[in-house]
Motif scaffolding. Sequence first.
Motif, PDB file in Angstrom:
ATOM      1  N   LEU A   1       0.806  -1.215   0.000  1.00  0.00           N
ATOM      2  CA  LEU A   1       0.000   0.000   0.000  1.00  0.00           C
ATOM      3  C   LEU A   1       0.840   1.267   0.000  1.00  0.00           C
ATOM      4  N   GLN A   2       2.150   1.134   0.072  1.00  0.00           N
ATOM      5  CA  GLN A   2       3.004   2.305   0.228  1.00  0.00           C
ATOM      6  C   GLN A   2       3.125   3.127  -1.056  1.00  0.00           C
ATOM      7  N   THR A   3       3.120   4.454  -0.898  1.00  0.00           N
ATOM      8  CA  THR A   3       3.435   5.345  -2.005  1.00  0.00           C
ATOM      9  C   THR A   3       4.951   5.388  -2.163  1.00  0.00           C
ATOM     10  N   GLU A   4       5.407   5.930  -3.269  1.00  0.00           N
ATOM     11  CA  GLU A   4       6.850   6.036  -3.482  1.00  0.00           C
ATOM     12  C   GLU A   4       7.499   6.903  -2.405  1.00  0.00           C
ATOM     13  N   GLU A   5       6.839   8.007  -2.036  1.00  0.00           N
ATOM     14  CA  GLU A   5       7.412   8.924  -1.048  1.00  0.00           C
ATOM     15  C   GLU A   5       7.488   8.283   0.332  1.00  0.00           C
ATOM     16  N   TYR A   6       6.454   7.570   0.709  1.00  0.00           N
ATOM     17  CA  TYR A   6       6.438   6.907   2.019  1.00  0.00           C
ATOM     18  C   TYR A   6       7.472   5.783   2.045  1.00  0.00           C
ATOM     19  N   ALA A   7       7.532   4.996   0.978  1.00  0.00           N
ATOM     20  CA  ALA A   7       8.500   3.902   0.906  1.00  0.00           C
ATOM     21  C   ALA A   7       9.922   4.435   1.002  1.00  0.00           C
ATOM     22  N   ARG A   8      10.188   5.552   0.349  1.00  0.00           N
ATOM     23  CA  ARG A   8      11.529   6.139   0.392  1.00  0.00           C
ATOM     24  C   ARG A   8      11.859   6.617   1.806  1.00  0.00           C
TER      25      ARG A   8
ATOM     26  N   CYS B   1      12.714   3.541   3.900  1.00  0.00           N
ATOM     27  CA  CYS B   1      14.020   2.970   3.554  1.00  0.00           C
ATOM     28  C   CYS B   1      15.164   3.874   3.998  1.00  0.00           C
ATOM     29  N   GLU B   2      14.968   5.175   3.927  1.00  0.00           N
ATOM     30  CA  GLU B   2      16.030   6.099   4.320  1.00  0.00           C
ATOM     31  C   GLU B   2      16.210   6.160   5.830  1.00  0.00           C
ATOM     32  N   MET B   3      15.194   5.708   6.591  1.00  0.00           N
ATOM     33  CA  MET B   3      15.302   5.679   8.044  1.00  0.00           C
ATOM     34  C   MET B   3      15.958   4.394   8.552  1.00  0.00           C
TER      35      MET B   3
ATOM     36  N   GLN C   1      16.669   0.860  -5.154  1.00  0.00           N
ATOM     37  CA  GLN C   1      16.307  -0.506  -5.537  1.00  0.00           C
ATOM     38  C   GLN C   1      15.139  -1.019  -4.712  1.00  0.00           C
ATOM     39  N   ARG C   2      15.173  -0.776  -3.411  1.00  0.00           N
ATOM     40  CA  ARG C   2      14.102  -1.272  -2.543  1.00  0.00           C
ATOM     41  C   ARG C   2      12.792  -0.535  -2.788  1.00  0.00           C
ATOM     42  N   VAL C   3      12.874   0.761  -3.043  1.00  0.00           N
ATOM     43  CA  VAL C   3      11.662   1.514  -3.357  1.00  0.00           C
ATOM     44  C   VAL C   3      11.059   1.005  -4.658  1.00  0.00           C
ATOM     45  N   SER C   4      11.901   0.826  -5.659  1.00  0.00           N
ATOM     46  CA  SER C   4      11.444   0.346  -6.962  1.00  0.00           C
ATOM     47  C   SER C   4      10.799  -1.033  -6.857  1.00  0.00           C
ATOM     48  N   SER C   5      11.436  -1.934  -6.123  1.00  0.00           N
ATOM     49  CA  SER C   5      10.895  -3.287  -5.992  1.00  0.00           C
ATOM     50  C   SER C   5       9.588  -3.287  -5.215  1.00  0.00           C
ATOM     51  N   ARG C   6       9.474  -2.401  -4.236  1.00  0.00           N
ATOM     52  CA  ARG C   6       8.248  -2.323  -3.452  1.00  0.00           C
ATOM     53  C   ARG C   6       7.083  -1.853  -4.313  1.00  0.00           C
ATOM     54  N   LEU C   7       7.335  -0.879  -5.159  1.00  0.00           N
ATOM     55  CA  LEU C   7       6.283  -0.383  -6.041  1.00  0.00           C
ATOM     56  C   LEU C   7       5.928  -1.421  -7.109  1.00  0.00           C
ATOM     57  N   ALA C   8       6.936  -2.161  -7.558  1.00  0.00           N
ATOM     58  CA  ALA C   8       6.693  -3.181  -8.587  1.00  0.00           C
ATOM     59  C   ALA C   8       5.758  -4.270  -8.084  1.00  0.00           C
ATOM     60  N   ARG C   9       5.792  -4.538  -6.791  1.00  0.00           N
ATOM     61  CA  ARG C   9       4.923  -5.564  -6.215  1.00  0.00           C
ATOM     62  C   ARG C   9       3.446  -5.215  -6.361  1.00  0.00           C
ATOM     63  N   GLN C  10       3.139  -3.946  -6.514  1.00  0.00           N
ATOM     64  CA  GLN C  10       1.751  -3.497  -6.497  1.00  0.00           C
ATOM     65  C   GLN C  10       0.966  -3.844  -7.756  1.00  0.00           C
TER      66      GLN C  10
ATOM     67  N   LEU D   1       5.355   9.428   9.077  1.00  0.00           N
ATOM     68  CA  LEU D   1       6.695   9.138   8.569  1.00  0.00           C
ATOM     69  C   LEU D   1       6.937   9.922   7.281  1.00  0.00           C
ATOM     70  N   GLY D   2       8.035  10.643   7.226  1.00  0.00           N
ATOM     71  CA  GLY D   2       8.345  11.438   6.048  1.00  0.00           C
ATOM     72  C   GLY D   2       7.746  12.819   6.067  1.00  0.00           C
ATOM     73  N   GLY D   3       6.896  13.100   7.074  1.00  0.00           N
ATOM     74  CA  GLY D   3       6.265  14.415   7.158  1.00  0.00           C
ATOM     75  C   GLY D   3       4.774  14.351   6.841  1.00  0.00           C
ATOM     76  N   HIS D   4       4.079  15.414   7.149  1.00  0.00           N
ATOM     77  CA  HIS D   4       2.617  15.430   6.983  1.00  0.00           C
ATOM     78  C   HIS D   4       2.191  15.338   5.521  1.00  0.00           C
ATOM     79  N   ALA D   5       2.941  15.970   4.610  1.00  0.00           N
ATOM     80  CA  ALA D   5       2.569  15.915   3.193  1.00  0.00           C
ATOM     81  C   ALA D   5       2.692  14.484   2.666  1.00  0.00           C
ATOM     82  N   VAL D   6       3.755  13.797   3.054  1.00  0.00           N
ATOM     83  CA  VAL D   6       3.950  12.406   2.641  1.00  0.00           C
ATOM     84  C   VAL D   6       2.840  11.531   3.206  1.00  0.00           C
ATOM     85  N   MET D   7       2.494  11.763   4.475  1.00  0.00           N
ATOM     86  CA  MET D   7       1.467  10.940   5.109  1.00  0.00           C
ATOM     87  C   MET D   7       0.087  11.197   4.522  1.00  0.00           C
TER      88      MET D   7
END
Length: 271
Positions: free
Chosen positions: A113-120, A123-125, A137-146, A170-176
């Motif tokens: 269910l993750q968006t690219e911004e949330y997934a990033r 992963c960055e945390m 790579q992990r963000v890309s693979s996570r989105l590919a699963r969708q 996580l990532g800030g209010h805009a990301v959430m």
Amino acid sequence: MAAHGESETGILRCFEQQVRLLRTSRGLTRAELGAKLGYGEEMITSVELGRRIPRPEFIDRADEVLEAGGLLTVMKEEVARARYPAFFRDAAKLEAEAVELHVYASKAVPGLLQTEEYARAVCEMWLPLLDPETVNQRVSSRLARQVIFDRQPSPTISFVIEEHVLRRPLGGHAVMRGQLEEVLLRAQQRNVVVQVMSIGCVEHAALDGPFTLYETRKGQRLAYVEARNDSRLFSERRSVREYEEQYGILRAQALTPRESLGLLEKMLGEL
């Protein structure tokens, strides 16, 4: 796990070498091959040096342009597996083939269910810190699963998500905000059910952590339990039944799908 990881690394090295040998045998520079494939020179360099794991469409196109006769495409499935962390590869394969998928999430919004911004942001945390290429790579693979959401026939998919997970920005209010919108959008698909486990619920059937249940086309039922850098896949009926029992009770304890949508809309309005 070490031996498995070495096997995956070997597949990637083999693929990288094949691309490089085929390219040079055709008298092409990296820039020229990139132009023929519709990618930049940096992409070809990253693939040949193992800094980037190519997507299936890249492999198909490279096999065609380099006249490899299937030499590259035959490795496509194994290369795709290497896109995921070693501890998740078996689960990723099950997920892609499942006819039923049920997810209990207590730490973060489920990867499906993750968006690219949330997934990033997630992963960055990660600690120890992941290098930028691994994050991408992990963000890309996570989105590919969708792509599972668009698969036909449609699999049955359900989620039980802890309310605190959906409230932690996580990532800030805009990301959430974008993430909550994505969850709402997916929850409106006919084959998807999203339920929220309310913070105010006084009973809880799964305090020992998140897990995922799968049913395959052959009727096999499995449970996947993930911990930090490790995982366990249960196929023995007694163990799987225990997780199925937990999940059934969780769904009864959580807010109904309609109540959950109402809460999600309320949380979205608060951001």
